[in-house]
Design an enzyme around this catalytic site. Structure first.
Site, PDB file in Angstrom:
ATOM      1  N   HIS A  17      52.132 -22.858 -79.954  1.00  0.00           N
ATOM      2  CA  HIS A  17      52.297 -23.143 -78.518  1.00  0.00           C
ATOM      3  C   HIS A  17      50.941 -23.480 -77.887  1.00  0.00           C
ATOM      4  CE1 HIS A  17      55.998 -20.278 -78.530  1.00  0.00           C
ATOM      5  NE2 HIS A  17      56.464 -21.491 -78.298  1.00  0.00           N
ATOM      6  N   LYS A  41      69.337 -12.920 -72.947  1.00  0.00           N
ATOM      7  CA  LYS A  41      68.472 -12.523 -74.063  1.00  0.00           C
ATOM      8  C   LYS A  41      67.742 -11.234 -73.715  1.00  0.00           C
ATOM      9  CE  LYS A  41      67.042 -16.793 -76.434  1.00  0.00           C
ATOM     10  NZ  LYS A  41      65.851 -17.620 -76.708  1.00  0.00           N
ATOM     11  N   ARG A  90      58.010 -29.256 -84.987  1.00  0.00           N
ATOM     12  CA  ARG A  90      57.389 -28.755 -86.215  1.00  0.00           C
ATOM     13  C   ARG A  90      58.019 -29.399 -87.444  1.00  0.00           C
ATOM     14  NH1 ARG A  90      58.784 -22.740 -84.518  1.00  0.00           N
ATOM     15  NH2 ARG A  90      60.591 -24.000 -84.006  1.00  0.00           N
TER      16      ARG A  90
HETATM   17  O1  PNS Z   1      61.104 -21.712 -76.471  1.00  0.00           O
HETATM   18  P1  PNS Z   1      62.564 -22.009 -76.526  1.00  0.00           P
HETATM   19  O2  PNS Z   1      63.361 -20.742 -76.391  1.00  0.00           O
HETATM   20  O3  PNS Z   1      62.930 -22.810 -77.747  1.00  0.00           O
HETATM   21  O4  PNS Z   1      62.889 -22.932 -75.232  1.00  0.00           O
HETATM   22  C1  PNS Z   1      64.192 -23.403 -74.987  1.00  0.00           C
HETATM   23  C2  PNS Z   1      64.312 -24.020 -73.590  1.00  0.00           C
HETATM   24  C3  PNS Z   1      63.757 -23.105 -72.526  1.00  0.00           C
HETATM   25  C4  PNS Z   1      63.576 -25.335 -73.563  1.00  0.00           C
HETATM   26  C5  PNS Z   1      65.836 -24.301 -73.350  1.00  0.00           C
HETATM   27  O5  PNS Z   1      66.574 -23.159 -73.698  1.00  0.00           O
HETATM   28  C6  PNS Z   1      66.148 -24.650 -71.906  1.00  0.00           C
HETATM   29  O6  PNS Z   1      65.792 -25.709 -71.430  1.00  0.00           O
HETATM   30  N1  PNS Z   1      66.808 -23.728 -71.190  1.00  0.00           N
HETATM   31  C7  PNS Z   1      67.161 -23.893 -69.795  1.00  0.00           C
HETATM   32  C8  PNS Z   1      68.651 -24.058 -69.600  1.00  0.00           C
HETATM   33  C9  PNS Z   1      69.062 -25.501 -69.754  1.00  0.00           C
HETATM   34  O7  PNS Z   1      68.597 -26.381 -69.064  1.00  0.00           O
HETATM   35  N2  PNS Z   1      69.988 -25.718 -70.687  1.00  0.00           N
HETATM   36  C10 PNS Z   1      70.554 -27.018 -70.931  1.00  0.00           C
HETATM   37  C11 PNS Z   1      69.817 -27.774 -71.991  1.00  0.00           C
HETATM   38  S1  PNS Z   1      70.787 -29.145 -72.463  1.00  0.00           S
END
Ligand code: PNS
Length: 156
Positions: A17, A41, A90
């Site tokens: 990150h 979560k 990745r």
């Molecule tokens: O670090 P992560 O947990 O892989 O991040 C995931 C993240 C935060 C990018 C994703 O879960 C997200 O965008 N969540 C917000 C809810 C949302 O917009 N969901 C619809 C995506 S199509």
């Protein structure tokens, strides 16, 4: 002024990150680290801890802001008047996971473009989930996370 949002759970923030954050800050006028509040979560680190850690790690990078968000990413992007969503890749598994997310976000908001940066190869094996599992079973995570995170996790 080009503004990017780098969203994530950052639970915990890893060296991968941090690499992406530094490179992203160099590519955009402003980089907002959007830390997801996900009530479903049970995070290892609280939202406050994740925000504090990210703020401390990026203190010397003047064009970075750290903010919590809840709900849809596209709404956060809209509120922050950002131009781009930044995510790291990745592996091809990441690509398979990220592509439909990026497309759904673009479908919901035609202004929400996603840009991917290839993770530096030395970090491509690191994930927050992996770090948590290794920590749980007593393995060494020293090379995977910044020192401040390492010290914080050892106190858990
Ligand atoms: O670090 P992560 O947990 O892989 O991040 C995931 C993240 C935060 C990018 C994703 O879960 C997200 O965008 N969540 C917000 C809810 C949302 O917009 N969901 C619809 C995506 S199509």
């Amino acid at each position: 002024m080009k503004v990017a949002v780098y969203p994530g759970s950052f639970d915990p923030v890893t060296n991968g990150h941090m690499d992406l954050i530094k490179r992203g800050a160099g590519l955009f006028d402003k980089l907002i680290l959007g830390v997801l509040i996900n009530p479903q979560k049970h995070p290892l680190l609280s939202m406050e801890e994740r925000i504090d850690i990210l703020s401390e790690l990026t203190r010397e990078i003047s064009n970075i802001e750290v903010k919590a968000f809840q709900g849809l990413l596209v709404d956060f992007v809209e509120r922050e008047k950002a131009d781009v969503i930044l995510r790291g890749l990745r592996t091809s598994e990441d690509f398979a996971y990220e592509l439909p997310l990026a497309q759904a976000n673009y479908k919901m908001n035609r202004k929400a473009d996603t840009l991917f940066l290839a993770t530096a190869p030395e970090y491509s094996y690191i994930s927050s989930g992996g770090v948590k599992e290794i920590l749980h079973f007593g393995g060494d995570i020293k090379d995977m996370v910044p020192e401040v995170v390492y010290k914080r996790l050892l106190r858990l």
